[in-house]
Design an enzyme around this catalytic site. Structure first.
Site, short mmCIF file in Angstrom:
data_model
loop_
_atom_site.label_atom_id
_atom_site.label_comp_id
_atom_site.label_asym_id
_atom_site.label_seq_id
_atom_site.Cartn_x
_atom_site.Cartn_y
_atom_site.Cartn_z
N GLY A 1 0.83 -1.21 0.00
CA GLY A 1 0.00 0.00 0.00
C GLY A 1 0.86 1.25 0.00
O GLY A 1 1.97 1.26 -0.53
N SER A 2 0.33 2.30 0.63
CA SER A 2 0.92 3.64 0.50
C SER A 2 2.36 3.73 0.97
O SER A 2 3.07 4.66 0.61
CB SER A 2 0.07 4.64 1.27
OG SER A 2 -1.25 4.59 0.79
N THR A 3 2.81 2.81 1.82
CA THR A 3 4.20 2.83 2.24
C THR A 3 5.11 2.80 1.02
O THR A 3 6.20 3.36 1.01
CB THR A 3 4.50 1.62 3.16
OG1 THR A 3 3.49 1.57 4.16
CG2 THR A 3 5.85 1.72 3.78
N LYS B 1 4.71 4.35 -1.61
CA LYS B 1 4.83 5.66 -2.27
C LYS B 1 6.20 6.27 -2.03
O LYS B 1 6.68 7.11 -2.80
CB LYS B 1 3.72 6.60 -1.78
CG LYS B 1 2.36 6.19 -2.33
CD LYS B 1 1.23 7.00 -1.73
CE LYS B 1 -0.11 6.51 -2.26
NZ LYS B 1 -1.23 6.95 -1.44
#
Lengths: 586, 392
Positions: free
Chosen positions: A295-297, A299
């Site tokens: 997930g966003s980690t 990014k």
């Protein structure tokens, strides 16, 4: 055969016989003559005397040799340090020399029923003294007609208890046994070895040859972990397990500059002293052997490559006012602000639309190249044999690029993420992770520029100050970090209620770009939202606070000084921070 | 206070067979051998439990009790044989030689194999090794033939002696038993040498011996392996020898104490071939030196007595028998001290083993019979002394 030939043959035989007989008699007469001549050298007495002298010398030599062997010989006694037994393993210690694994003398119990006075008494006393003893095996031994092995791995106190029964038919033999004095602590990192001295998991397996070599040299093997850091990490993870009752929770603390793994925990864990009795699920090291869509980690990596490759800079803007349409798929922002956002806004609001646009701007080829450089497309580079291969998309089309940019469509192990985050945060060098204490200078390979690394540190810090990671702040420790909450794929569909929540933190974020920094990555598999977190189970509500508390606790051990800061409470926000949940493609 | 007269068991005037035997036999040799037998039995009580445990025998003193029986039997044979006249010695030897050779020929059919060789004849609960008894008989017969040949009365003595030797060696190599082959060849050679073989021949025979040994080395795999093991101790498996060296060193000067030895639990042949090391560990250098001295005394005293004899046959036969005992003792101790390659050889009277004990009784019995003080056996001043005369 004609008679003539036969006769000739007979004649030859006769000649040969005559020759032989003559020869024998020649020898006999010569022997006889030599005696008859009565020369002194041929005298029997003198010869016997000579033989006697030889024996005299021989026995004197024996006496001297016997003395030498007895007095100057090398005795295999207690004076000489015993060579390590074939299965010997070196001690494992943490980076400060605290004992993690050690070979200890235990005792095997043997029973010789022939020496027993009263079988019933033996049975009763043994059952009382050793409740663990297998009844079946005891009965078999009692009926045997020879000495039988009963039970192994008796501790000195157990041995004493049995010894004090005063039964002459019992005897003990020493045996080496691997003991893990810190129990469950770091069990997944340390691993365990079988009774034959073969490493089966963790460092025991990964460093098997080194451990054996070190045993021969009589030296311990120093791991990179710091038991104090490990303890703090495990304690906080246990807090998550209690509060959010996830399937598993893993935590990794690394030194970003050297790649050393200072702590690694995966809950549920097990006691390596009795590894065989643990449920098999507890033996899985989720930090290394499980892969997740992070997930966003993820990014962090997309932003790092965007900044380094020049497709974006801190002044870039991204229009997130409309959902992003790729083919027949639409990417939303869950808590979308629906406006044009700056680079920092995209990061701290964790905008999927903005990040996907950044990823698409960079392009699939570049994304793949950078991900590879961050070590995300291969098993995490670390000694552990558990290190799992990532699950990668087959193609890198626009859809996949958009998904991968915010951590969907690609599953990697937490260890691989920790390695990649370290490379982004340490000034831009990819340093392979290691579970061994490193004393030399780290050997890395540049993957992003120091400037890009600097910018990333600032983004991480900003996210903790103003974004989704505020619960991770620790007073005066300049924590930076990125949340992640990925929906799990269940039966081919993204399941909104089942999340993998994570938080990747780095501290301190200030100072020179190549200063020593530490990465803390916490990953929680299916946390449940609870009243205390207002029902939220996202990274910002589960992993982030734990990461903050871990950092708060371990900074003193790592020598990170606190700087004076505004009152901590002032930065806390009562409401839930805006946070993005990634929605991937399949 | 009155002095009571204690009559001696054997009065000097006693002319009975036993009385004559007592006064004519070399009692120093007799004593030394008695001490050796007693030591062998004593040591077997220390080594027997470990050896019995290894092969899973219930009775820890299985070997010790048997060794007692063997010791008594050996002593009985020794005493009985030592009463023989030189003529009786020859007859007995001939008989034993023939019987032993016949049994050895029958071994491939009747024999009992152990450790890769057929050397034993199973008799009831005991296994007999006929070659042990053949050795002393061969030496006596060879000495006899040498002396007959030297008389120049038409007996081809050397030829016959070599034939007897060749027959024995041939049968031994068939078993195969290279150790005994070397043993009897050396004793035979020593007898031939002492009988007065010209020096020129010695060179030739020495050459033949070297060729023979080389042939044995290349023919018998286990011999070559043992020699290699001795020459390269680092690479080969020298378990027994290493444990022996450790045991001897651990024993030191005074030993670990009776029954305290640990090596006996780690070495398979400790009660036979490695009894010396086991004894050195428990009783120390003092005991080792005593043991070596006893053997040295028996051999040197025996050879000295043989030297003083007047008859060539008696000289060579008795000297040859003492050489047999002496070299066996030397080889066994030397192996224990790692001075020569490992050779399965028993320590006379000390090692456990029925055949060995009985055959040693026979050997020493023959030797004592030959070296006894018969009238005319020794030259002036060394001969049979009537009552009241000095003894040595």
């Amino acid at each position: 055969m004609r008679p003539a030939e036969l006769n000739a043959l007979r004649a030859n035989a006769a000649t040969a016989k005559a020759w032989l007989v003559e020869g024998v008699w020649k020898v006999e007469h010569a022997f006889e003559r030599s005696k008859a001549q009565g020369r002194v050298v041929d005298d029997t007495r003198l010869r016997i005397c000579f033989v006697m002298a030889l024996f005299g010398m021989a026995f004197v030599t024996l006496g001297i040799e016997a003395g030498r062997a007895a007095l100057l010989g090398k005795a295999g006694g207690p004076e000489e340090a015993a060579a390590p037994p074939p299965g010997a393993r070196a001690d494992l210690v943490d980076r400060e020399g605290r004992l993690l694994a050690v070979d200890l003398v235990h005792y095997g119990l043997y029973l010789d029923p022939r020496a027993s006075w009263n079988i019933k008494e033996t049975r009763a006393k043994l059952m009382a003294a050793l409740p663990n003893l297998s009844r079946e095996r005891l009965e078999k031994a009692l009926r045997s007609d020879r000495r039988e092995y009963l039970i192994g791995a008796l501790t000195p106190s157990e041995r004493e208890r049995v010894h004090d029964l005063g039964l002459p038919e019992l005897s003990f033999e020493e045996e080496e046994r691997r003991v893990y004095p810190v129990g469950e602590s770091a069990s997944h990192l340390i691993g365990f070895a079988d009774s034959g001295g073969h490493g089966l998991a963790g460092a025991e397996s990964a460093l098997d040859p080194e451990v054996r070599e070190a045993a021969a040299a009589g030296k311990p093997v120093a791991l990179a972990i710091d038991l104090r850091v490990q303890a703090a990490l495990e304690d906080e993870l246990r807090g998550i397990m209690r509060l959010h009752t996830p399937i598993s929770a893993t935590g990794i603390v690394t030194n970003a500059r050297t790649g050393e793994v200072l702590a690694l925990a995966s809950l549920p864990d097990f006691n390596p002293n009795t590894a065989g009795q643990s449920p098999p699920a507890n033996l899985v090291n989720h930090a290394a052997a499980s892969v997740y869509e992070m997930g966003s980690t993820f990014k962090i990596f997309t932003f790092a490559l965007g900044l380094d490759s020049g497709v974006a800079n801190v002044n870039s803007t991204f229009d997130a006012s409309e959902p992003l349409k790729i083919g027949d798929r639409t990417i939303h922002d869950y808590h979308g602000v629906n406006r044009v956002m700056s680079l920092e806004d995209v990061f701290i609001h964790s905008s999927n639309i903005g990040t996907a646009k950044l990823g698409l701007r960079a392009g699939g080829e570049r994304l793949k190249r950078y991900f590879d450089a961050f070590g995300l497309l291969a098993p995490a580079r670390v000694e552990l044999s558990e290190s799992a291969r990532p699950i990668l998309p087959r193609t890198w089309n626009e859809d996949v690029v958009a998904s991968a940019s915010f951590g969907a469509a690609i599953s990697v192990s937490p260890l691989a993420v920790a390695g990649g985050v370290g490379a982004v945060m340490n000034g831009g060098n990819y340093v392979p992770l290691t579970i061994l204490r490193q004393d030399g200078a780290p050997k890395g390979r540049r993957v992003i520029s120091p400037e890009a690394s600097r910018a990333m540190l600032d983004l991480m810090r900003a996210n903790v100050l103003r974004g989704t990671g505020t619960k991770a702040d620790a007073p005066g420790l300049r924590v930076g970090g990125k949340t992640g909450s990925a929906e799990k794929v269940i039966g081919g569909r993204y399941e909104r209620s089942k999340l993998v929540s994570s938080f990747a933190a780095v501290f301190p974020t200030d100072g020179p770009v190549d200063a020593t920094r530490y990465v803390v990555l916490i990953t929680v598999d299916e946390p449940k939202g609870v009243k205390e977190t207002f029902g939220f189970a996202t990274g910002g509500w589960t992993a982030a606070p734990a990461a903050g508390r871990v950092i708060d606790r371990i900074a003193p051990f790592l020598g990170v000084r606190r700087t004076p800061t505004a009152p901590f409470a002032a930065q806390r926000q009562a409401a839930a921070p805006a946070e993005e949940v990634s929605e991937g493609t399949l | 206070m009155t002095l009571t007269y204690q009559p001696h068991a054997f009065a000097r005037t006693d002319r009975s067979r036993l009385g004559v035997w007592w006064w004519t036999t070399d009692r120093l040799l007799l004593t030394a051998v008695a001490v050796l037998i007693a030591l062998g039995v004593t040591l077997s009580f220390g080594s027997s439990p470990a050896a019995a445990a290894r092969i899973g025998l219930h009775d820890p003193f299985h070997f010790a009790i048997r060794q007692c029986v063997y010791g008594v039997a050996g002593a009985a044979i020794l005493l009985a044989v030592s009463m023989c006249s030189p003529k009786g010695v020859r007859r007995l030897s001939f008989f034993i030689y023939v019987v032993a050779i016949v049994i050895m020929m029958a071994l491939p059919v009747l024999g009992h194999s152990a450790k890769g060789a057929t050397r034993w004849l199973q008799l009831g609960g005991f296994s007999l090794q006929p070659s042990e008894f053949m050795k002393p008989a061969l030496i006596v017969l060879a000495a006899w033939m040498f002396s007959e040949g030297q008389k120049g009365e038409g007996v081809p003595g050397v030829f016959i002696a070599f034939c007897l030797w060749a027959l024995s060696v041939g049968l031994l190599l068939a078993e195969p038993d290279v150790g005994q082959t070397v043993l009897i060849t050396v004793a035979f050679g020593a007898a031939f040498f002492m009988a007065g073989v010209p020096f020129a021949w010695i060179v030739g025979l020495g050459g033949a011996a070297v060729v023979g040994m080389t042939a044995i080395y290349f023919t018998f795999g286990h011999v070559a392996a043992r020699v290699h093991k001795f020459l390269s101790p680092d690479t080969a498996d020298t378990h027994q020898i290493d444990r022996a060296a450790e045991a001897i060193a651990a024993g030191g000067f005074l030993g670990r104490g009776p029954g305290e030895g640990v090596m006996k639990r780690h070495v398979p042949d400790l009660h036979t071939d490695f009894i010396y090391s086991a004894a050195a560990e428990e009783y120390g250098l003092v005991f080792s030196l005593l043991l070596i001295s006893l053997f040295a005394f028996v051999v040197v005293r025996g050879l000295y007595r043989a030297m003083k004899l007047t008859d060539p046959f008696e000289q060579v036969a008795s000297a040859g028998l003492f050489v047999l005992v002496g070299q066996q003792a030397f080889i066994n101790v030397a192996v224990n001290l790692n001075m020569i390659p490992t050779k399965g050889m028993t320590l006379p009277f000390i090692s456990y083993g029925g055949s060995s004990m009985l055959a040693m009784g026979l050997t020493l019995g023959l030797a004592l019979a030959l070296t006894s003080r018969r009238p005319g056996a020794y030259s002036q001043g060394d001969g049979y002394a009537p009552a009241g005369a000095g003894l040595t």
